[in-house]
Scaffold this motif. Sequence first.
Motif, PDB file in Angstrom:
ATOM      1  N   ASP A   1       0.807  -1.218   0.000  1.00  0.00           N
ATOM      2  CA  ASP A   1       0.000   0.000   0.000  1.00  0.00           C
ATOM      3  C   ASP A   1       0.841   1.269   0.000  1.00  0.00           C
ATOM      4  OD1 ASP A   1       1.017   0.020   2.550  1.00  0.00           O
ATOM      5  OD2 ASP A   1      -0.920   0.014   3.579  1.00  0.00           O
ATOM      6  N   GLY A   2       2.171   1.127  -0.089  1.00  0.00           N
ATOM      7  CA  GLY A   2       3.047   2.290  -0.113  1.00  0.00           C
ATOM      8  C   GLY A   2       3.570   2.699   1.251  1.00  0.00           C
ATOM      9  N   SER A   3       3.070   2.071   2.309  1.00  0.00           N
ATOM     10  CA  SER A   3       3.572   2.367   3.645  1.00  0.00           C
ATOM     11  C   SER A   3       4.854   1.580   3.902  1.00  0.00           C
ATOM     12  CB  SER A   3       2.529   2.028   4.703  1.00  0.00           C
ATOM     13  OG  SER A   3       2.281   0.625   4.735  1.00  0.00           O
ATOM     14  N   LEU A   4       5.526   1.918   4.989  1.00  0.00           N
ATOM     15  CA  LEU A   4       6.718   1.194   5.405  1.00  0.00           C
ATOM     16  C   LEU A   4       6.438   0.456   6.704  1.00  0.00           C
ATOM     17  CD1 LEU A   4       9.625   3.761   4.846  1.00  0.00           C
ATOM     18  CD2 LEU A   4       8.869   1.931   3.312  1.00  0.00           C
ATOM     19  N   LEU A   5       7.027  -0.722   6.841  1.00  0.00           N
ATOM     20  CA  LEU A   5       7.011  -1.488   8.083  1.00  0.00           C
ATOM     21  C   LEU A   5       8.419  -1.468   8.650  1.00  0.00           C
ATOM     22  CD1 LEU A   5       4.865  -4.369   6.671  1.00  0.00           C
ATOM     23  CD2 LEU A   5       4.144  -2.854   8.537  1.00  0.00           C
ATOM     24  N   LEU A   6       8.540  -1.139   9.925  1.00  0.00           N
ATOM     25  CA  LEU A   6       9.842  -0.893  10.542  1.00  0.00           C
ATOM     26  C   LEU A   6       9.934  -1.630  11.869  1.00  0.00           C
ATOM     27  CD1 LEU A   6      12.480   0.902  10.518  1.00  0.00           C
ATOM     28  CD2 LEU A   6      11.120   2.648  11.705  1.00  0.00           C
ATOM     29  N   THR A   7      11.017  -2.386  12.065  1.00  0.00           N
ATOM     30  CA  THR A   7      11.209  -3.082  13.332  1.00  0.00           C
ATOM     31  C   THR A   7      12.246  -2.362  14.186  1.00  0.00           C
ATOM     32  OG1 THR A   7      13.021  -4.564  12.660  1.00  0.00           O
ATOM     33  CG2 THR A   7      10.780  -5.282  12.174  1.00  0.00           C
ATOM     34  N   THR A   8      12.018  -2.385  15.488  1.00  0.00           N
ATOM     35  CA  THR A   8      13.034  -1.928  16.424  1.00  0.00           C
ATOM     36  C   THR A   8      13.957  -3.099  16.746  1.00  0.00           C
ATOM     37  OG1 THR A   8      11.705  -2.430  18.387  1.00  0.00           O
ATOM     38  CG2 THR A   8      11.431  -0.242  17.385  1.00  0.00           C
ATOM     39  N   SER A   9      15.105  -2.781  17.370  1.00  0.00           N
ATOM     40  CA  SER A   9      16.092  -3.823  17.701  1.00  0.00           C
ATOM     41  C   SER A   9      16.750  -3.484  19.036  1.00  0.00           C
ATOM     42  CB  SER A   9      17.140  -3.942  16.593  1.00  0.00           C
ATOM     43  OG  SER A   9      17.945  -5.090  16.765  1.00  0.00           O
ATOM     44  N   ASN A  10      15.924  -3.419  20.075  1.00  0.00           N
ATOM     45  CA  ASN A  10      16.426  -3.041  21.396  1.00  0.00           C
ATOM     46  C   ASN A  10      16.677  -4.222  22.316  1.00  0.00           C
ATOM     47  OD1 ASN A  10      16.359  -0.197  20.875  1.00  0.00           O
ATOM     48  ND2 ASN A  10      14.120  -0.297  21.065  1.00  0.00           N
TER      49      ASN A  10
ATOM     50  N   ASN B   1      18.668  -0.588  24.752  1.00  0.00           N
ATOM     51  CA  ASN B   1      18.036  -0.444  26.056  1.00  0.00           C
ATOM     52  C   ASN B   1      16.543  -0.683  25.879  1.00  0.00           C
ATOM     53  OD1 ASN B   1      20.424   0.442  27.547  1.00  0.00           O
ATOM     54  ND2 ASN B   1      20.274   2.325  26.329  1.00  0.00           N
ATOM     55  N   PRO B   2      16.100  -1.911  26.131  1.00  0.00           N
ATOM     56  CA  PRO B   2      14.687  -2.242  25.893  1.00  0.00           C
ATOM     57  C   PRO B   2      13.742  -1.342  26.676  1.00  0.00           C
ATOM     58  CG  PRO B   2      15.975  -4.229  26.263  1.00  0.00           C
ATOM     59  CD  PRO B   2      16.863  -3.074  26.596  1.00  0.00           C
ATOM     60  N   ARG B   3      12.678  -0.942  25.995  1.00  0.00           N
ATOM     61  CA  ARG B   3      11.630  -0.152  26.607  1.00  0.00           C
ATOM     62  C   ARG B   3      10.389  -1.024  26.735  1.00  0.00           C
ATOM     63  NH1 ARG B   3      12.583   5.295  22.832  1.00  0.00           N
ATOM     64  NH2 ARG B   3      14.856   5.065  22.720  1.00  0.00           N
ATOM     65  N   SER B   4       9.429  -0.559  27.465  1.00  0.00           N
ATOM     66  CA  SER B   4       8.182  -1.318  27.618  1.00  0.00           C
ATOM     67  C   SER B   4       7.566  -1.570  26.250  1.00  0.00           C
ATOM     68  CB  SER B   4       7.204  -0.537  28.491  1.00  0.00           C
ATOM     69  OG  SER B   4       5.972  -1.219  28.598  1.00  0.00           O
ATOM     70  N   GLY B   5       7.297  -2.837  25.942  1.00  0.00           N
ATOM     71  CA  GLY B   5       6.711  -3.200  24.662  1.00  0.00           C
ATOM     72  C   GLY B   5       7.705  -3.628  23.605  1.00  0.00           C
ATOM     73  N   ASP B   6       9.007  -3.428  23.865  1.00  0.00           N
ATOM     74  CA  ASP B   6       9.999  -3.840  22.866  1.00  0.00           C
ATOM     75  C   ASP B   6      10.127  -5.351  22.810  1.00  0.00           C
ATOM     76  OD1 ASP B   6      10.726  -1.406  21.847  1.00  0.00           O
ATOM     77  OD2 ASP B   6      12.329  -1.064  23.275  1.00  0.00           O
ATOM     78  N   ASP B   7      10.538  -5.801  21.647  1.00  0.00           N
ATOM     79  CA  ASP B   7      10.683  -5.052  20.395  1.00  0.00           C
ATOM     80  C   ASP B   7       9.357  -4.980  19.671  1.00  0.00           C
ATOM     81  OD1 ASP B   7      13.222  -3.838  19.845  1.00  0.00           O
ATOM     82  OD2 ASP B   7      14.093  -5.831  19.991  1.00  0.00           O
ATOM     83  N   ARG B   8       9.253  -4.013  18.721  1.00  0.00           N
ATOM     84  CA  ARG B   8       7.965  -3.745  18.102  1.00  0.00           C
ATOM     85  C   ARG B   8       8.097  -3.575  16.596  1.00  0.00           C
ATOM     86  NH1 ARG B   8       6.098   0.458  21.666  1.00  0.00           N
ATOM     87  NH2 ARG B   8       7.742  -0.307  23.047  1.00  0.00           N
ATOM     88  N   ILE B   9       6.960  -3.642  15.916  1.00  0.00           N
ATOM     89  CA  ILE B   9       6.872  -3.338  14.497  1.00  0.00           C
ATOM     90  C   ILE B   9       5.985  -2.107  14.345  1.00  0.00           C
ATOM     91  CG2 ILE B   9       6.160  -4.131  12.201  1.00  0.00           C
ATOM     92  CD1 ILE B   9       6.476  -7.007  13.244  1.00  0.00           C
ATOM     93  N   LEU B  10       6.474  -1.123  13.618  1.00  0.00           N
ATOM     94  CA  LEU B  10       5.750   0.116  13.384  1.00  0.00           C
ATOM     95  C   LEU B  10       5.344   0.207  11.933  1.00  0.00           C
ATOM     96  CD1 LEU B  10       8.317   2.432  15.213  1.00  0.00           C
ATOM     97  CD2 LEU B  10       6.215   1.474  16.195  1.00  0.00           C
ATOM     98  N   ARG B  11       4.209   0.867  11.692  1.00  0.00           N
ATOM     99  CA  ARG B  11       3.800   1.183  10.316  1.00  0.00           C
ATOM    100  C   ARG B  11       3.921   2.687  10.112  1.00  0.00           C
ATOM    101  NH1 ARG B  11       1.317  -1.520   6.339  1.00  0.00           N
ATOM    102  NH2 ARG B  11       0.660  -3.207   7.745  1.00  0.00           N
ATOM    103  N   LEU B  12       4.529   3.073   8.985  1.00  0.00           N
ATOM    104  CA  LEU B  12       4.760   4.471   8.696  1.00  0.00           C
ATOM    105  C   LEU B  12       4.133   4.867   7.373  1.00  0.00           C
ATOM    106  CD1 LEU B  12       7.266   3.554  10.560  1.00  0.00           C
ATOM    107  CD2 LEU B  12       8.410   5.562   9.643  1.00  0.00           C
ATOM    108  N   SER B  13       3.549   6.048   7.362  1.00  0.00           N
ATOM    109  CA  SER B  13       3.147   6.683   6.116  1.00  0.00           C
ATOM    110  C   SER B  13       4.277   7.611   5.698  1.00  0.00           C
ATOM    111  CB  SER B  13       1.861   7.486   6.338  1.00  0.00           C
ATOM    112  OG  SER B  13       1.560   8.261   5.198  1.00  0.00           O
ATOM    113  N   VAL B  14       4.754   7.479   4.455  1.00  0.00           N
ATOM    114  CA  VAL B  14       5.908   8.271   4.023  1.00  0.00           C
ATOM    115  C   VAL B  14       5.584   8.991   2.721  1.00  0.00           C
ATOM    116  CG1 VAL B  14       7.558   6.731   5.135  1.00  0.00           C
ATOM    117  CG2 VAL B  14       6.949   6.334   2.749  1.00  0.00           C
ATOM    118  N   GLY B  15       6.292  10.080   2.499  1.00  0.00           N
ATOM    119  CA  GLY B  15       6.121  10.835   1.279  1.00  0.00           C
ATOM    120  C   GLY B  15       7.336  11.684   0.985  1.00  0.00           C
TER     121      GLY B  15
END
Length: 387
Positions: A358-367, A373-387
């Motif tokens: 759909d043109g969005s990006l999927l991004l993983t963290t690596s904490n 330094n892991p944060r609450s909820g790590d690691d995660r996958i984020l969806r981004l709208s880019v342009g």
Amino acid sequence: MRRRTAIVGTAVVAAAALLVAGCSSSGGVPPFATSSPASSAPTTGSSPQVSESAAPAKGTAKVTATVATGLNTPWGMAVLPGGDLLVASRDSGKITRVAAKSGGKATVGSVSGVSSGGEGGLLGLTLSPGFATDHLVYAYFTTESDNRIARMLYDASKAAGEQLGAPDTILRGIPHGAIHNGGRIAFGPDGMLYAGTGESGDRGLAQDLKSLGGKILRMTADGEPAPGNPYAGSVVYSYGHRNVQGLTWDAQGRLWAAEFGQDTWDELNLIRPGKDYGWPVVEGVGHQPGYVDPVAVWRTDDASPSGIAYAKGSIWMASLKGARLWRIPLKGTKAAAAPQAFLVDRYGRLRTVVADEDGSLLLTTSNTDGRGNPRSGDDRILRLSVG
């Protein structure tokens, strides 16, 4: 399915033509540069430029959703038909299916033979170009003796945790070590399988055409040397690399790669078959005959790049130590403007970025990889709208 050991050609390499194209920042010591940190404008290389419109100098990137949380050392990621994700856990050797809509997680199975430790383990994932009919998942992983690439049958009708078939090794003998294992794999627009490897801490391997370390490899889906490769009987496509963890293709089918530097410069390279990208002789832009210069370089504190993706006319580069997402706008084979940073220190280390349909990006963290330094909820996958 047949297993094979890599056959590497012994051809002598001629000097490569220089290719330089890049960008810089304004003021102070820039986090990225081309010929020198003081450069103030893109420079044009000797290769002919295709007339293409430039991506806008400034772009946008906005996190629109958190797709999933609580992932263990996510590394490779592949988008399934329908939008769900397969995610590789470097340290556990497991592959998890993540529901794109709900974020629910289910274990698909474990890849047998994975030996984790240091920077090794279960790394890159990609789907067969014919996945809709053959249901094959390809993985790059570390064993006790090497790094290798194998394919596995994925049967979603079986019980959770039992959906992966036994690995069928198509390429073995990639050097392994505590560091610099490379690991990114992807099928290109030509239908061939590409792999980015590292020199495993043994610098000389990057210049040794008999070794698979410090290379970009190109092969058929069965692991055979791909037709048209620069060295007969070899899967080696380019060499002189330190540690390649990012591979992507632009809209014209050109291959780009992100590479870790040592202490000074990380690199974004435009990859040409048979060319030498300089390591360990050159780090960053060297202007030395016989070596291809990068399109752009960054200070290692600002990048340490892993995955890259192409979307909206730009390369998007996930940074580990730099803890940010870089956008590099393109005009043909060079950068159209200075790279632009997003999400600086907002989510910590960033590992893998994938362009969705759909043109969005999927991004993983690596904490959770031992260096963050892991944060609450790590690691995660984020969806981004880019342009």
